[in-house]
Design an enzyme around this catalytic site. Structure first.
Site, mmCIF file in Angstrom:
data_model
loop_
_atom_site.group_PDB
_atom_site.id
_atom_site.type_symbol
_atom_site.label_atom_id
_atom_site.label_comp_id
_atom_site.label_asym_id
_atom_site.label_seq_id
_atom_site.Cartn_x
_atom_site.Cartn_y
_atom_site.Cartn_z
ATOM 1 N NE ARG A 145 20.228 32.074 -21.767
ATOM 2 C CZ ARG A 145 20.296 30.964 -21.044
ATOM 3 N NH1 ARG A 145 21.086 29.975 -21.449
ATOM 4 N NH2 ARG A 145 19.604 30.834 -19.945
ATOM 5 C CG ASP A 160 25.074 29.833 -28.755
ATOM 6 O OD1 ASP A 160 24.833 30.032 -27.550
ATOM 7 O OD2 ASP A 160 24.784 28.779 -29.343
ATOM 8 N NE ARG A 206 25.367 27.668 -34.751
ATOM 9 C CZ ARG A 206 26.225 27.565 -33.723
ATOM 10 N NH1 ARG A 206 26.007 28.282 -32.618
ATOM 11 N NH2 ARG A 206 27.275 26.797 -33.826
#
Lengths: 245, 245
Positions: A51, A53, A198
């Protein structure tokens, strides 16, 4: 049935992320909608390497799907691109073995993170890089890097919002490149946890800003607790760059 | 009252153009809305060096306005940027003479036009360049350029939808720069007519594609009729780059 492997690129700005969610515009949702049109209302399930975000971009996300359609390979790209919205593009299509799996067969991934070092905000970069107006000691950032390379338990660098139990991952390479007012982080590894890139960027920026000492990285890893690492850098600077098989 | 001159930058994608229009989101509308907030609901009229169309970007548009507020110069930028939406940024602010006028005092302008030469569409460039997948003979483009330099009646390179009577303009410089898969046109002149840069680009691309011969440019100028020039290149490749005073 033939299995197809596609490399897709998308601008994450207008998506609620990759994965299908009810009543949200998602990359998977749009790709499956395009495939459904191509297959005269038949549902075609799409699987991705992982995935991304909301707001996160992809230069080279990889997906696979099965189709009974007898479309020549070179036509797939044109057909799908015609049906897809402008912010998703099929970059490459190939036939894959029946047992190929975009997620389980991935041997590694590269992510890149773009930091725009400027006091002046840019209407053109706002969705594509993280504007960072403070000073940074890049030498310190580079001192911290070696402590992150290799196999580690990255629990401290993973969002608490995850079901994954095994948090051991191997980072093969981290490169810090300065290009004018852009600072680009390259991360290559066998896999990345939820928000891991991140949080790595947020921590390395914390090191560059002098808030975290380079030598404290082993301690942060050792703690296995998210609270010890730096902030989570914002989504818009992050790009899933390439998936390796 | 003090007159202020600002350089502003905007991403034209989400605007119906620069100039205020009823019920449309415009750059002028957003800047005047921000100024109204700063002036406790007092209307502040903004004048620009010229309009830009829907989808056209600005790196260095220039505006002026008058204000009775005693705000130190360095605070103007912060105050306005805080009130403006993310797709407009104030780049520079200075105090101007009472008779300074962003439009009437402009001595010249530079526009740039970005052509993305690729067969593959890019989700990241779709709003910021014109994707051109066909082959181009750049040598031919460069042969056509000198015919456009200097003072000419540019009626053939102006949209029919204009009230301007005098269509004589001087083009001082046209540069054609290749940077990887980007072809960048630079136009410097004393002023540009409605759609002029986009028609110039469409015509030069027509020359590069072999549809228009470089030597026919003087004839096209001579005709003083829009139908003889090339297509109008799309808005998203165009940037108002700089205004000269």
């Amino acid at each position: 049935m033939q299995r197809y492997k596609c490399i897709i690129s998308y601008d994450g700005t207008q998506f609620a992320g990759y994965q299908v969610q009810p009543n949200k515009r998602t990359v998977q949702g749009e790709v499956e909608k395009a495939l459904r049109k191509l297959h005269k209302d038949m549902d075609v399930k799409v699987s991705a390497s992982g995935r991304t975000d909301a707001g996160v971009h992809a230069r080279g996300q990889v997906i696979h799907f099965d189709s009974p359609l007898k479309i020549p390979l070179e036509k797939w790209e044109v057909a799908l691109n015609t049906l897809l919205p402008e912010d998703i593009a099929i970059i490459h299509t190939e036939m894959a073995a029946d047992d190929f799996h975009a997620r389980f067969d991935a041997k590694g991934k590269e992510y890149r993170y773009f930091v725009y070092r400027s006091l002046q905000r840019s209407p053109f970069k706002r969705n594509y890089a993280y504007q960072y107006p403070y000073s940074l000691d890049i030498k310190k950032v580079n001192e911290a890097v070696p402590f992150l390379i290799g196999e580690h338990d990255f629990t401290s660098f993973c969002s608490a919002k995850t079901d994954v139990v095994d948090k051991v991952r191997e980072i093969r390479k981290i490169e810090v490149v300065e290009e004018g007012d852009m600072l680009i982080f390259r991360f290559v590894g066998n896999g990345f946890l939820y928000n891991m890139v991140r949080i790595l960027v947020g921590t390395l920026l914390g090191v560059g800003a002098g808030d975290i000492s380079p030598g404290s990285i082993p301690d942060i890893l050792e703690k296995r607790d998210r609270v010890y690492a730096g902030k989570t850098a914002p989504a818009q600077g992050l790009y899933l760059w390439e998936v390796h098989y």
